[in-house]
Design an enzyme around this catalytic site. Structure first.
Site, PDB file in Angstrom:
ATOM      1  N   GLN A  75      28.105  16.772  10.001  1.00  0.00           N
ATOM      2  CA  GLN A  75      27.202  17.850   9.584  1.00  0.00           C
ATOM      3  C   GLN A  75      27.176  19.034  10.621  1.00  0.00           C
ATOM      4  O   GLN A  75      26.805  19.965  10.360  1.00  0.00           O
ATOM      5  CB  GLN A  75      25.751  17.207   9.569  1.00  0.00           C
ATOM      6  CG  GLN A  75      25.706  16.151   8.665  1.00  0.00           C
ATOM      7  CD  GLN A  75      24.398  15.417   8.657  1.00  0.00           C
ATOM      8  OE1 GLN A  75      23.624  15.958   8.120  1.00  0.00           O
ATOM      9  NE2 GLN A  75      24.387  14.289   9.183  1.00  0.00           N
TER      10      GLN A  75
ATOM     11  N   GLY B 252      23.858  10.313  15.843  1.00  0.00           N
ATOM     12  CA  GLY B 252      23.381  11.494  15.979  1.00  0.00           C
ATOM     13  C   GLY B 252      22.781  12.154  14.968  1.00  0.00           C
ATOM     14  O   GLY B 252      22.773  13.409  14.869  1.00  0.00           O
ATOM     15  N   THR B 253      22.473  11.605  14.020  1.00  0.00           N
ATOM     16  CA  THR B 253      21.745  11.760  12.834  1.00  0.00           C
ATOM     17  C   THR B 253      20.481  11.433  12.443  1.00  0.00           C
ATOM     18  O   THR B 253      20.498  10.275  12.371  1.00  0.00           O
ATOM     19  CB  THR B 253      22.793  12.139  11.775  1.00  0.00           C
ATOM     20  OG1 THR B 253      21.923  12.696  10.475  1.00  0.00           O
ATOM     21  CG2 THR B 253      23.055  10.937  11.250  1.00  0.00           C
ATOM     22  N   SER B 254      19.558  12.207  12.017  1.00  0.00           N
ATOM     23  CA  SER B 254      18.305  11.766  11.374  1.00  0.00           C
ATOM     24  C   SER B 254      18.294  11.037  10.024  1.00  0.00           C
ATOM     25  O   SER B 254      17.558  10.632   9.537  1.00  0.00           O
ATOM     26  CB  SER B 254      17.146  12.719  11.749  1.00  0.00           C
ATOM     27  OG  SER B 254      17.352  14.022  11.113  1.00  0.00           O
TER      28      SER B 254
ATOM     29  N   TYR C 181      24.582  34.033  14.158  1.00  0.00           N
ATOM     30  CA  TYR C 181      25.840  33.228  13.859  1.00  0.00           C
ATOM     31  C   TYR C 181      26.839  33.701  15.180  1.00  0.00           C
ATOM     32  O   TYR C 181      27.423  32.792  15.528  1.00  0.00           O
ATOM     33  CB  TYR C 181      26.375  33.140  12.690  1.00  0.00           C
ATOM     34  CG  TYR C 181      25.575  32.178  11.750  1.00  0.00           C
ATOM     35  CD1 TYR C 181      25.587  31.051  12.081  1.00  0.00           C
ATOM     36  CD2 TYR C 181      24.694  32.806  11.094  1.00  0.00           C
ATOM     37  CE1 TYR C 181      24.934  29.871  11.274  1.00  0.00           C
ATOM     38  CE2 TYR C 181      23.950  31.856  10.148  1.00  0.00           C
ATOM     39  CZ  TYR C 181      23.970  30.527  10.281  1.00  0.00           C
ATOM     40  OH  TYR C 181      23.096  29.781   9.577  1.00  0.00           O
TER      41      TYR C 181
ATOM     42  N   ASP D  93      30.355  23.105  14.774  1.00  0.00           N
ATOM     43  CA  ASP D  93      30.985  23.189  16.114  1.00  0.00           C
ATOM     44  C   ASP D  93      32.153  22.644  15.670  1.00  0.00           C
ATOM     45  O   ASP D  93      32.555  21.919  14.887  1.00  0.00           O
ATOM     46  CB  ASP D  93      29.973  22.884  17.407  1.00  0.00           C
ATOM     47  CG  ASP D  93      29.842  21.403  17.188  1.00  0.00           C
ATOM     48  OD1 ASP D  93      30.732  20.510  17.339  1.00  0.00           O
ATOM     49  OD2 ASP D  93      28.619  21.069  17.110  1.00  0.00           O
TER      50      ASP D  93
ATOM     51  N   HIS E 248      29.105  21.047   6.571  1.00  0.00           N
ATOM     52  CA  HIS E 248      28.436  22.162   6.368  1.00  0.00           C
ATOM     53  C   HIS E 248      29.019  23.331   6.829  1.00  0.00           C
ATOM     54  O   HIS E 248      28.565  24.489   7.184  1.00  0.00           O
ATOM     55  CB  HIS E 248      26.942  21.981   7.247  1.00  0.00           C
ATOM     56  CG  HIS E 248      25.935  21.000   6.680  1.00  0.00           C
ATOM     57  ND1 HIS E 248      25.342  20.144   7.239  1.00  0.00           N
ATOM     58  CD2 HIS E 248      26.191  20.497   5.192  1.00  0.00           C
ATOM     59  CE1 HIS E 248      24.883  19.426   6.621  1.00  0.00           C
ATOM     60  NE2 HIS E 248      25.245  19.441   5.293  1.00  0.00           N
TER      61      HIS E 248
ATOM     62  N   ARG F  22      25.697  32.050  17.965  1.00  0.00           N
ATOM     63  CA  ARG F  22      25.982  30.658  17.940  1.00  0.00           C
ATOM     64  C   ARG F  22      27.279  30.248  18.202  1.00  0.00           C
ATOM     65  O   ARG F  22      27.706  29.286  18.858  1.00  0.00           O
ATOM     66  CB  ARG F  22      25.846  30.111  16.370  1.00  0.00           C
ATOM     67  CG  ARG F  22      24.373  29.969  16.010  1.00  0.00           C
ATOM     68  CD  ARG F  22      23.195  29.101  16.526  1.00  0.00           C
ATOM     69  NE  ARG F  22      22.835  29.330  17.956  1.00  0.00           N
ATOM     70  CZ  ARG F  22      22.271  30.448  18.078  1.00  0.00           C
ATOM     71  NH1 ARG F  22      21.734  31.203  17.295  1.00  0.00           N
ATOM     72  NH2 ARG F  22      21.696  30.756  19.757  1.00  0.00           N
TER      73      ARG F  22
END
Length: 235
Positions: free
Chosen positions: A93, A176-178, A60, A96, A111, A63
């Site tokens: 979700q 931008g999400t599945s 992280y 950033d 999240h 990240r």
């Protein structure tokens, strides 16, 4: 629905990894459960934290550096510009801060947030963090500091708030999400069947049975143009 007269309509946007990927931030779904070469079970679960906290912190920390170097793209800024016309709430979700840096003022991070850390003993003891977290860095309660991230196998504390937001939406956008990660993927079911819904993704997920749905099968940075054209019809 609770807009009257000249009040702005409530636009709820659910954003996912696809919008950040176009700013160069990779996701674990890019490569068979590996996230930048790491097994997500090792770095994104409480089990992984208990087994090897040093590796989790290292992951992280990297990240966090990636996010610090990234810049918002035109999908982020395009959504922020919609605040001029709508009462806009983004539910993301993503961990950033690209929505905020693009100018969005109301962002709920389902999240968690990469620029926050918390005590491993108390999830409400939260601090800002811009650099690295190390073993031995302690919260006020003596607990080791860990990323303020909701890992797999952990509850999502803000999901109820997000559900209420979607339930009160006048318009819903999914970008931008599945729609593969639950419980976030289930938020679409909270929306009223009557309201217009838009989904923007290069791979439109399975959405059979959802009424009043307009699909834009493009990456977020391309689809934002068509999305804005469609949304402005509702002003």
């Amino acid at each position: 629905m609770y807009f009257h007269g000249c009040m702005k309509k409530k636009l709820i946007v659910l954003s996912g990894a696809g919008i950040s990927a176009e700013s160069g931030l990779k996701t674990f779904r890019d490569s068979d459960g590996l996230w930048e070469g790491y097994d997500v079970n090792e770095v994104a679960t409480p089990r992984g934290w208990r087994k090897n906290p040093e590796m989790v912190l290292e992951f992280y920390n990297m990240r966090r550096n990636n996010v610090r170097d990234a810049v918002p793209n035109i999908a982020h800024t395009g959504l922020a510009e919609l605040e001029k016309h709508f009462d806009l709430q983004i539910i993301t979700q993503n961990i950033d801060d690209l929505h905020e840096r693009a100018g969005s003022s109301c962002v709920l991070h389902l999240h968690g947030e990469i620029f926050k850390m918390r005590s491993e003993l108390n999830e409400t003891l939260i601090y800002p963090i811009r650099n690295d977290i190390s073993i031995g860095d302690k919260a006020a309660d003596g607990g080791q500091l860990r990323p303020h991230i909701v890992w797999f196998e952990e509850p999502v504390p803000l999901i109820a708030d997000a559900g209420r937001m979607v339930r009160n939406a006048d318009i819903l956008v999914i970008i931008g999400t599945s729609l593969a990660v639950y419980p976030a993927a289930g938020l679409i079911d909270f929306a009223s069947p009557q309201i217009p819904k838009f989904i923007v993704d290069k791979n439109i997920p399975y959405t059979k049975g959802i009424q009043n749905l307009y699909a834009i099968q493009k990456p977020a940075t391309e689809g934002i143009i068509e999305l804005k054209e469609q949304l402005l019809k509702y002003i």
